[in-house]
Design an enzyme around this catalytic site. Structure first.
Site, short mmCIF file in Angstrom:
data_model
loop_
_atom_site.label_atom_id
_atom_site.label_comp_id
_atom_site.label_asym_id
_atom_site.label_seq_id
_atom_site.Cartn_x
_atom_site.Cartn_y
_atom_site.Cartn_z
N HIS A 188 0.83 -1.20 0.00
CA HIS A 188 0.00 0.00 0.00
C HIS A 188 0.86 1.25 0.00
O HIS A 188 0.63 2.20 -0.76
CB HIS A 188 -0.93 0.00 1.21
CG HIS A 188 -1.74 1.25 1.35
ND1 HIS A 188 -1.32 2.30 2.13
CD2 HIS A 188 -2.91 1.64 0.78
CE1 HIS A 188 -2.21 3.28 2.04
NE2 HIS A 188 -3.18 2.90 1.24
N CYS A 230 33.86 3.83 -23.79
CA CYS A 230 33.01 3.56 -22.63
C CYS A 230 33.68 4.01 -21.33
O CYS A 230 33.17 3.74 -20.25
CB CYS A 230 32.68 2.07 -22.55
SG CYS A 230 34.14 1.02 -22.40
#
Length: 798
Positions: A421, A751
């Site tokens: 919830h 990279c």
């Protein structure tokens, strides 16, 4: 019947008659049952029955009077009004005709099931519910294991009264719905005996990031209330939609949850009861892989059907349960997901600019950061102590907490998972939440200033003090297009879903060793040589690999899942995976690693990268890496995964690595497999022609290339000031590599860290014609803009 409808008689067009939840159940039974989706049967009282009940008891005027002057932002007044209105309904009497129809419908349902008094679930279904813009999830009450006509009549009345819980009144007021134009239908559904099996929640997107490519399932033992209320941490499963549709039957990722409690019906006491889950069940997944894939298949069918009906993509929020006596799976309800489906396509990148003392940790929900004073509350009735903008800290939440949660800057709960919830409401409100933060109510001082950070991957942290942070907004369509392909560096699966939503061309660097450390944690040779391990190390490995009789399978499975989630997140864009590049001292830190790793004076220049893969002292470990890559490409169907060999000193080493890969069944060029080589040693540049014969392309590792070109130990603080990727030597090597590779028809990317840190270095590479830049996510915006400017000055076509 006048006041009751069978689920078979209703569909989505009947929301005004039976509410969103019941209309959806009828739609699935009518339209999706022929496709194999199983939904328990039942019936619904109509909205007309609700108005009939109010008129019979002359309640409309009293309800209108109570709500006319109510301030929905006054918690105390809200609670008082709620109590009075619910009592009015509970004291009301059924009209004879309505009562008779409910009894008759229940008897028929029981007869169909071959039982005298069938256990049922009683679910509230409002006529303003499960809409694309407002879910109303959890606003009204549901009741499980209701049995017998008298019990049913009582709970139908209770369900009608729940239209006026404080949270439901507040929600309607804030969503702009007229209280007196919303009616309540009550669904009565055959009870699926999940209390002796399992249940859970499904989203047809990733609930944290909104990534649409996945079905995300959660599962617990027992009835599903525990997962909805956030009392337990569930198992989590990711299924990739595209490859499942293509016929690949493999989960890309799954995570074992604690599943601390099991909610079940106690026949002795005649009520539902929560008990601690036995340890042996906590250590087992509550769904088999095949069951998860079946539910995912159903979920995709449900999403596709609702999307066709509504004429727009409609991600779904689905509840499911497994019947203990029969072992059958069922969908209990399905509603449109209303958080991500309503968001404009704006990406926000939060960055914490300082660190502090960590007070508590748990699962991060969302990716935001917030600061405020911590308010530790035990019960929602303490809401008068809560001030706007404070951080709510509590054990768990349910819908009664929502008036408080709407005023919170952030939410921290000790229990719950990603579909609890607290997590669902936090996403709807757009506030960060840390759930499952054990001991939070004890560890976080009441009234202290804190920072709640959900921008650091899967782990959410609560820091002491109000720490500085910044927020960057990206509208994907506003970013300029570039000739140079823009890729992103990804370290762990936790980052992948968020990073994959960035406007990039794929992943230029996925470091296998990062997945090793977070998902495997064991040295591969401690698995291949398990029986030879000393007793204490054997015990540690056995604890982690308990579910795997074949210890090698643990390594392949865990590594493939970590890699697979990343490859699936970016699918079909390419993901370039670098095989493991730990140094010996780093391998030694893995469980059992000290038994297999030599002690080296300079591990940075020692036994690392390619030299390990064919060596008899590690080859069997590398073959496990190869098997994990094969599992991702072949079993999961993620052919966008490509591989890269790091620290390959000579072309001869490259040949030997490719031979070992082929021995393990991974062959360059087969089924579209590309194999790149890192360019991080001067020999990679000077012998680029020979390397180009073996590999499909190059990726510059600027950190190591700088270290070896300038003769520096990048770990030494004494020469740190000399370390600079922008030095003329390093730039000359990069330019030479691009020239040589392009002459052989091979592509070059980078990279390393340098383009992310230094926009001017990125500009130099673009001027030299580099094919791609792979950047850290937080450097994406500024670098893309810089690249576009450089390309415009060069007159490069986009």
């Amino acid at each position: 019947m006048k006041w009751v409808r069978s689920f078979h008689e209703v569909g989505l067009e009947d929301v005004p008659l039976v509410g969103g939840k019941n209309a959806s159940l009828g739609e699935m039974i009518r339209e999706l049952s022929p496709l194999g989706v199983k939904v328990p049967g039942g019936f619904a009282t109509t909205s007309e029955a609700y108005w009939h009940f109010l008129e019979h008891n002359r309640l409309e005027e009293a309800i209108a009077g109570e709500l006319k002057t109510l301030d929905p932002d006054d918690p105390a007044a809200l609670q008082r009004a709620s109590r009075r209105l619910r009592n009015l309904i509970l004291k009301g009497e059924y009209p004879e005709d309505l009562e008779a129809e409910i009894r008759l419908a229940y008897r028929r349902l029981s007869e169909e099931a071959g039982e005298e008094a069938l256990p049922v679930a009683v679910r509230s279904s409002a006529t303003a519910e499960d809409l694309p813009t407002a879910s109303f999830a959890g606003q009204q009450e549901s009741y499980l294991h209701v049995q017998g006509e008298e019990d049913l009549l009582l709970h139908v009345k209770r369900a009608m009264a729940s239209l006026f819980t404080a949270r439901a009144i507040s929600y309607r007021a804030h969503m702009g719905f007229d209280h007196l134009k919303v009616a309540l239908s009550v669904g009565v559904q055959r009870m699926v005996r999940a209390d002796t099996a399992s249940s859970g929640v499904i989203f047809t997107l990733d609930p944290d990031t909104g990534h649409p490519g996945f079905v995300y399932l959660t599962a617990i033992w027992g009835l599903g209330e525990n997962i909805v209320q956030g009392r337990v941490a569930p198992d989590g499963y990711y299924v990739h939609k595209e490859t499942l549709r293509a016929g690949y039957r493999a989960l890309v990722y799954k995570r074992l949850g604690a599943k601390e409690l099991t909610l079940a019906f106690d026949p002795k006491e005649g009520r539902l009861k929560n008990r601690p889950t036995p340890p042996y069940l906590r250590g087992q997944f509550a769904l088999s892989d095949e069951e998860a894939l079946l539910l995912a298949d159903w979920s995709i069918k449900i999403e596709e059907h609702y999307s066709r009906k509504r004429g727009t993509p409609t991600p779904m929020d689905i509840e499911w349960a497994k019947d203990g006596p029969t072992g059958e799976l069922f969908v209990l309800q399905a509603r449109p997901e209303t958080v991500h489906s309503q968001k404009a396509p704006v990406l926000r990148i939060y960055r914490l600019l300082a660190r502090g003392e960590v007070l508590a940790e748990g699962l991060a929900v969302g990716e935001a950061i917030a600061t405020g004073r911590a308010r530790v509350l035990k019960d929602p009735r303490e809401m008068e102590h809560f001030q706007e903008g404070e951080v709510l800290v509590t054990e768990t939440t349910n819908p009664d907490w929502e008036p408080i949660m709407k005023r919170a800057a952030a939410i921290v709960t000790e229990r719950g998972g990603r579909t609890s919830h607290a997590a669902i409401v936090a996403r709807e409100l757009g506030v960060p939440a840390v759930v499952g933060a054990l001991g939070a109510t004890r560890l976080i001082p009441d009234g202290a200033a804190v920072t709640v950070s959900c921008a650091e991957g899967e782990v959410g942290r609560v820091y002491r003090g109000a720490l500085p942070f910044e927020v960057e907004e990206i509208r994907p369509e506003a970013l300029p297009k570039t000739r140079t392909r823009i890729l992103v560096n990804v370290g762990t699966p936790d980052e992948a879903l968020r990073a994959s939503l960035l406007p990039t061309d794929g992943v230029g660097l996925l470091r296998m060793e990062f997945v090793f450390a977070s998902h495997v944690r064991v040295h591969p040779l401690a698995l291949t040589r398990f029986e030879t391990l000393p007793q204490e190390v054997k015990r540690q490995v056995a604890e982690l690999t308990e579910a795997y009789p074949d210890k090698r399978a643990y390594f392949v499975d865990r590594l493939a899942q970590g890699i697979g989630l990343i490859a699936a997140a970016f699918y079909p864009r390419p993901v370039l995976l670098r095989f493991s590049d730990f140094k010996t001292n780093e391998y030694a830190r893995l469980i059992g690693g000290h038994l297999f790793e030599p002690k080296e004076e300079n591990p940075m220049l020692g036994w690392r990268g390619a030299s390990r893969y064919y060596h008899p002292d590690y080859k069997e470990g590398f073959l496990l890496e190869v098997q994990a890559v094969r599992k991702v490409r072949e079993a999961m169907g993620l052919k966008n995964l490509q591989v890269m060999v790091p620290f390959c000193r000579t072309p001869e080493e490259g040949r030997r690595v490719l031979e070992v890969m082929a021995e393990g069944g991974l062959r360059r060029g087969e089924d579209g497999l590309q194999v790149y080589v890192m360019a991080e040693i001067p020999s990679n540049v000077l012998e680029a022609e020979a390397f180009a014969e073996l590999f499909d392309g190059f990726s510059i590792g600027s950190n190591d290339l700088t270290q070896l070109a300038l003769g520096l130990d990048r770990d030494s603080e004494r020469v740190a000031e000399l370390f600079d990727e922008r030095s003329p030597t390093v730039k000359a090597l990069c330019a030479l590599l691009i020239e040589k590779a392009h002459a052989r028809g091979k592509k070059v990317g980078i990279c390393g860290q340098a383009p992310s840190d230094y926009p001017e270095f990125a500009a130099f590479l673009v001027e030299r014609g580099i094919d791609s830049l792979s950047l850290n996510p937080d450097a994406l915006l500024r670098t893309v803009r810089k690249v576009a400017e450089i390309e415009a000055d060069l007159g490069a076509p986009t």
